[in-house]
Design a protein around this motif. Structure first.
Motif, PDB file in Angstrom:
ATOM      1  N   ALA A 137       0.825  -1.211   0.000  1.00 24.80           N
ATOM      2  CA  ALA A 137       0.000   0.000   0.000  1.00 24.80           C
ATOM      3  C   ALA A 137       0.860   1.262   0.000  1.00 24.80           C
ATOM      4  O   ALA A 137       0.579   2.222  -0.724  1.00 24.80           O
ATOM      5  N   GLY A 138       1.912   1.284   0.805  1.00 23.81           N
ATOM      6  CA  GLY A 138       2.787   2.441   0.836  1.00 23.81           C
ATOM      7  C   GLY A 138       3.462   2.678  -0.504  1.00 23.81           C
ATOM      8  O   GLY A 138       3.596   3.824  -0.966  1.00 23.81           O
ATOM      9  N   ARG A 139       3.874   1.604  -1.143  1.00 24.97           N
ATOM     10  CA  ARG A 139       4.511   1.726  -2.463  1.00 24.97           C
ATOM     11  C   ARG A 139       3.515   2.280  -3.488  1.00 24.97           C
ATOM     12  O   ARG A 139       3.862   3.141  -4.309  1.00 24.97           O
ATOM     13  N   VAL A 184     -10.330  -4.137  -3.004  1.00 27.71           N
ATOM     14  CA  VAL A 184      -9.883  -2.895  -3.629  1.00 27.71           C
ATOM     15  C   VAL A 184      -8.479  -3.118  -4.169  1.00 27.71           C
ATOM     16  O   VAL A 184      -7.607  -3.670  -3.482  1.00 27.71           O
ATOM     17  N   ASP A 185      -8.289  -2.748  -5.427  1.00 28.10           N
ATOM     18  CA  ASP A 185      -6.948  -2.768  -6.002  1.00 28.10           C
ATOM     19  C   ASP A 185      -6.115  -1.724  -5.256  1.00 28.10           C
ATOM     20  O   ASP A 185      -6.562  -0.600  -5.034  1.00 28.10           O
ATOM     21  N   VAL A 186      -4.912  -2.091  -4.877  1.00 23.69           N
ATOM     22  CA  VAL A 186      -4.082  -1.204  -4.066  1.00 23.69           C
ATOM     23  C   VAL A 186      -3.836   0.136  -4.760  1.00 23.69           C
ATOM     24  O   VAL A 186      -3.707   1.187  -4.102  1.00 23.69           O
ATOM     25  N   ARG A 187      -3.813   0.141  -6.083  1.00 27.77           N
ATOM     26  CA  ARG A 187      -3.597   1.389  -6.816  1.00 27.77           C
ATOM     27  C   ARG A 187      -4.831   2.285  -6.770  1.00 27.77           C
ATOM     28  O   ARG A 187      -4.709   3.516  -6.721  1.00 27.77           O
ATOM     29  N   ASP A 188      -6.015   1.663  -6.753  1.00 25.06           N
ATOM     30  CA  ASP A 188      -7.242   2.458  -6.613  1.00 25.06           C
ATOM     31  C   ASP A 188      -7.344   3.041  -5.213  1.00 25.06           C
ATOM     32  O   ASP A 188      -7.816   4.165  -5.028  1.00 25.06           O
ATOM     33  N   LEU A 214      -5.791  -6.097  -2.859  1.00 27.62           N
ATOM     34  CA  LEU A 214      -5.045  -6.950  -3.778  1.00 27.62           C
ATOM     35  C   LEU A 214      -4.321  -6.064  -4.784  1.00 27.62           C
ATOM     36  O   LEU A 214      -4.585  -4.868  -4.881  1.00 27.62           O
ATOM     37  N   GLY A 215      -3.417  -6.665  -5.552  1.00 28.76           N
ATOM     38  CA  GLY A 215      -2.749  -5.931  -6.609  1.00 28.76           C
ATOM     39  C   GLY A 215      -1.240  -6.079  -6.576  1.00 28.76           C
ATOM     40  O   GLY A 215      -0.680  -6.809  -5.749  1.00 28.76           O
ATOM     41  N   GLY A 249     -10.131  -8.284 -13.668  1.00 28.50           N
ATOM     42  CA  GLY A 249      -9.178  -8.874 -14.599  1.00 28.50           C
ATOM     43  C   GLY A 249      -7.911  -8.052 -14.742  1.00 28.50           C
ATOM     44  O   GLY A 249      -6.823  -8.612 -14.935  1.00 28.50           O
ATOM     45  N   ASP A 250      -8.021  -6.740 -14.638  1.00 24.42           N
ATOM     46  CA  ASP A 250      -6.833  -5.882 -14.711  1.00 24.42           C
ATOM     47  C   ASP A 250      -5.945  -6.075 -13.484  1.00 24.42           C
ATOM     48  O   ASP A 250      -4.712  -6.066 -13.585  1.00 24.42           O
ATOM     49  N   THR A 251      -6.579  -6.233 -12.321  1.00 24.27           N
ATOM     50  CA  THR A 251      -5.803  -6.485 -11.099  1.00 24.27           C
ATOM     51  C   THR A 251      -5.033  -7.788 -11.209  1.00 24.27           C
ATOM     52  O   THR A 251      -3.844  -7.865 -10.871  1.00 24.27           O
TER      53      THR A 251
END
Length: 352
Positions: A12-14, A191-195, A156-157, A292-294
């Protein structure tokens, strides 16, 4: 914007660091130096757990518009950091967890649901109490008007260091018969970590405060869609053998830990983990990419680092032990021979 990220080198930090850099922000990463910080940031090295009290010395000077803190250990570490920074930061975003709610919350629960007890002065305590104590530490030092509490659901991600989606990808990439927990239509929410990172920075920049449950809408994907996406992106010849939940439980296989992400649809824990009420975050601009993108991007990241995901030392490894899966496969073969045929692995007539 000037951002201080406490952590910033993993998961998450990254993701927060990468999102801020993509916006052209001035990013400072405070970390222990165990992992390389992304290019383009200013690094400050320190250890919040240092017993001599000097672990925060690197943060003795400087001012930032926003601090993002993902700490999940002793709340006292959040307390000490927030107090040190209180007069030199505009806002403080703390990545908390839906684990702070009294377990198990009913499906559809929102930010008004009862939370566990916690203390900002606590040392090492169970995860739920640690996250709640961290929230209280931020509120006490920074104040409600400048504090954003991001109560994340399942994350996730890429950069995942817990091992949930990486385990499924690795197992499916090996091929063969894969124990797939049914039914296929079991709804999932994450939740995708980037979102999460994008929304957190957007929300802080917009001046939002208070708690927000953060995950996709319930039913964002299903167990079937997720695992079939894993088969597709890995190019594997794996055969998903959909098995009823009751047969899996009878075999002593543990949901969530042995078979990551999954809990039986009929279990109250499913509503707590995959039925999170996220209306407030959606109204505040949360957008979630397709599952699917994740899966695809996590596989790309995993292969780029050699196929073995990093593992947080403070979290147990997840995933079904090979010997347990081999016993399941053997039992499945014996049952098939005794009955004279094997039932079709898809749909409701699942193999057990």
């Amino acid at each position: 914007m000037k951002l201080l990220i406490l952590g910033g080198t993993e998961f998450a930090g990254r993701a927060v660091t990468e999102s801020a850099l993509a916006r052209g922000w001035d990013v400072t990463v405070f970390h222990r130096g165990r992992h390389a910080a992304p290019d383009g940031v200013t690094s400050r090295i320190g250890d919040r757990t240092a017993e001599d009290g000097g672990g925060l010395a690197a943060l003795a000077d400087g001012a930032w518009d926003l601090v993002v803190d993902t700490w999940s250990g002793a709340p006292s570490a959040v307390r000490d950091t927030a107090r040190l920074l209180a007069g030199r930061v505009g806002r403080y975003a703390y990545v908390s967890s839906c684990s702070v709610y009294v377990w198990p919350p009913a499906a559809g629960y929102d930010e008004s649901a009862p939370v566990v007890m916690g203390s900002p002065d606590a040392g090492d305590v169970p995860y739920a109490e640690a996250k709640r104590g961290g929230e209280l530490a931020v509120l006490d030092a920074i104040g409600e008007g400048r504090s954003l509490l991001v109560r994340s659901g399942l994350i996730l991600g890429p950069w995942e260091n817990i091992g949930r989606l990486p385990w499924w990808l690795g197992r499916i990439a090996r091929g063969g018969d894969v124990l797939a927990p049914g039914p296929r239509e079991t709804p999932l929410q994450f939740v995708d970590v980037r979102d999460l990172a994008d929304w957190t920075l957007d929300a802080a920049e917009a001046g939002l405060n208070g708690p927000y449950n953060l995950a996709s809408e319930p039913g964002h994907t299903t167990m079937g869609e997720l695992l079939e996406a894993c088969v597709a992106v890995t190019g594997s010849a794996a055969r998903l053998r959909w098995t009823p939940a009751e047969a899996i439980l009878a075999a002593g296989v543990a949901p969530w830990s042995d078979l990551p992400i999954w809990v039986p649809w009929s279990d109250p824990a499913h509503g707590a983990l995959h039925g999170l009420g996220v209306g407030r975050a959606l109204a505040a601009g949360l957008r979630c990419r397709p599952a699917g993108d994740t899966v695809k991007d996590t596989w790309s990241w995993l292969t780029s680092i050699g196929g073995t995901a990093p593992q947080r030392p403070d979290r147990p490894r997840v995933g079904l032990a090979r010997e347990v899966e081999l016993r399941w496969a053997l039992l499945r073969g014996l049952v098939a021979r005794r009955s004279g045929h094997a039932r079709h692995p898809s749909g409701s007539a699942c193999t057990g």
